[in-house]
Design an enzyme around this catalytic site. Sequence first.
Site, PDB file in Angstrom:
ATOM      1  N   TYR A 143       0.822  -1.210   0.000  1.00 56.06           N
ATOM      2  CA  TYR A 143       0.000   0.000   0.000  1.00 56.06           C
ATOM      3  C   TYR A 143       0.859   1.265   0.000  1.00 56.06           C
ATOM      4  CZ  TYR A 143      -4.718  -1.834   0.816  1.00 56.06           C
ATOM      5  OH  TYR A 143      -5.946  -2.429   0.688  1.00 56.06           O
ATOM      6  N   LYS A 194       3.071 -15.181   1.903  1.00 58.46           N
ATOM      7  CA  LYS A 194       3.393 -16.049   0.777  1.00 58.46           C
ATOM      8  C   LYS A 194       4.910 -16.249   0.777  1.00 58.46           C
ATOM      9  CE  LYS A 194       1.280 -17.073  -2.639  1.00 58.46           C
ATOM     10  NZ  LYS A 194       0.825 -18.443  -3.076  1.00 58.46           N
ATOM     11  N   ASP A 227      -3.055 -17.854   0.409  1.00 60.08           N
ATOM     12  CA  ASP A 227      -4.087 -18.463  -0.451  1.00 60.08           C
ATOM     13  C   ASP A 227      -4.727 -19.661   0.248  1.00 60.08           C
ATOM     14  OD1 ASP A 227      -1.636 -19.815  -0.657  1.00 60.08           O
ATOM     15  OD2 ASP A 227      -1.949 -20.399  -2.758  1.00 60.08           O
ATOM     16  N   ASP A 251      -6.385  -7.038   3.875  1.00 60.53           N
ATOM     17  CA  ASP A 251      -7.524  -6.377   3.231  1.00 60.53           C
ATOM     18  C   ASP A 251      -8.460  -7.431   2.649  1.00 60.53           C
ATOM     19  OD1 ASP A 251      -9.012  -4.197   2.109  1.00 60.53           O
ATOM     20  OD2 ASP A 251      -8.073  -4.629   0.175  1.00 60.53           O
ATOM     21  N   ASP A 255     -12.194  -9.115   4.322  1.00 58.18           N
ATOM     22  CA  ASP A 255     -13.490  -9.071   3.620  1.00 58.18           C
ATOM     23  C   ASP A 255     -14.092 -10.472   3.544  1.00 58.18           C
ATOM     24  OD1 ASP A 255     -13.518  -6.356   3.132  1.00 58.18           O
ATOM     25  OD2 ASP A 255     -13.898  -6.555   0.974  1.00 58.18           O
TER      26      ASP A 255
HETATM   27  C1  IPM Z   1     -10.436  -1.226   3.880  1.00 59.85           C
HETATM   28  C2  IPM Z   1     -10.684  -0.572   2.558  1.00 59.85           C
HETATM   29  C3  IPM Z   1      -9.529   0.377   2.288  1.00 59.85           C
HETATM   30  C4  IPM Z   1      -8.276  -0.451   2.148  1.00 59.85           C
HETATM   31  C5  IPM Z   1      -9.729   1.315   1.110  1.00 59.85           C
HETATM   32  C6  IPM Z   1     -11.017   2.128   1.242  1.00 59.85           C
HETATM   33  C7  IPM Z   1      -8.542   2.221   0.922  1.00 59.85           C
HETATM   34  O1  IPM Z   1     -10.841  -1.529   1.572  1.00 59.85           O
HETATM   35  O2  IPM Z   1     -10.359  -0.502   4.889  1.00 59.85           O
HETATM   36  O3  IPM Z   1     -10.355  -2.455   3.924  1.00 59.85           O
HETATM   37  O4  IPM Z   1      -7.995  -1.003   1.072  1.00 59.85           O
HETATM   38  O5  IPM Z   1      -7.554  -0.551   3.149  1.00 59.85           O
HETATM   39 MG    MG Z   2     -10.914  -3.534   2.285  1.00 65.33          MG
END
Ligand code: IPM
Ligand code: MG
Length: 369
Positions: A143, A194, A227, A251, A255
């Site tokens: 990032y 990884k 993975d 990230d 999710d």
């Molecule tokens: C998160 C989001 C952020 C990230 C974006 C909005 C920059 O996806 O907080 O997970 O990628 O960190």
């Molecule tokens: Mg995110």
Amino acid sequence: MTKTHRLMILPGDGIGPEVMAEVKKLAEWLGRHADIGFETDEDHLGGASIEAYGVPLADAVLERCRRADAIIMGAVGGPQWDHVDYNIRPEAGLLKLRKELDLFANLRPALVFDALVDASSLKPEIVRGLDILIVRELTGGVYFGEPRGIETLPDGQKRGYNTQSYTTSEIRRIGRVAFDLARKRGNHVCSCEKANVMESGKLWREEITRLHDENYSDVTLNHMYADNCAMQLLRNPRQFDVIVTDNLFGDILSDEAAMLTGSLGMLPSASLGADGVPGLYEPVHGSAPDIAGQGKANPLATILSFAMALRYSLDRGDLANMIEKAVQDVLSSGMRTPDIMAAGCTEISTDAMGDALIAGLEKTMAEAA
Ligand code: IPM
Ligand code: MG
């Protein structure tokens, strides 16, 4: 004596202002009924800030964030800013806030509430009782790594590139957070990278192992390729307690873990830095522009983020527990925003969900008195 805490409120974009209104309501209620006081400040972040100040995070707003005890954020982003430059996109405001305050530890719990076990796309027997904590490194890795950019090659093609990098100290400090938290939970850390293809992953594995052997040999540690972790989260998610991983894998895996619970609208997060630096608390869900302004958003993730602020930044774990219990109760009573609606339940608005939660707290307090 009642202690007053400084809260910086950043509603942001899309459904951000709506869900944040319920947090403000809750903070006011606590100020009146519990032994706690809040001094709140509020300003723009993300797209709303681009519109107001021309940048996604204004310097003056950042300075006020630094002076707060905790920062509560809604969500940033929306299709109207999809085509602007990376450094002035709404997301850049959030990334700048994380980086400037050096909020390197992102805690993302994925918890399956009993009342919502059917909302998961996995079978109830796989997810019932699920309680995972993802500890994502938040200020390093690809990032922020340099060099980065898009260049034009001599033959006219373009080349986009980013850099993944981690230092010993960056790995060790996130490792410590994960091991310390594991000790208060299931005492098990799974570290993901990884290492089979990336040097930064090889170093990550070595440093986490060394830290474990030196200071945390009482905690169970295993390593997994990221993975494989993505696959194991679907196959047998309850094998995990704390997962520690880098910024990008974190990230993605967070999710995925969030979706195991059936509703992104339920999940809070905390981003923490060094002692004395305010934590940043935000729901895991995004700005959901498609439902903004319609009273359909679920405010519980932001309310639970506020509960995390009470626990981690304001030293009021007692009030955090009370709010978390009120959330369970409101769900058990069958009240649902559209995102978690199920047969036999009552669909209510964002605002009504905030009210129902406060009514639950009122009842708990009356019973305790
Ligand atoms: C998160 C989001 C952020 C990230 C974006 C909005 C920059 O996806 O907080 O997970 O990628 O960190
Ligand atoms: Mg995110």
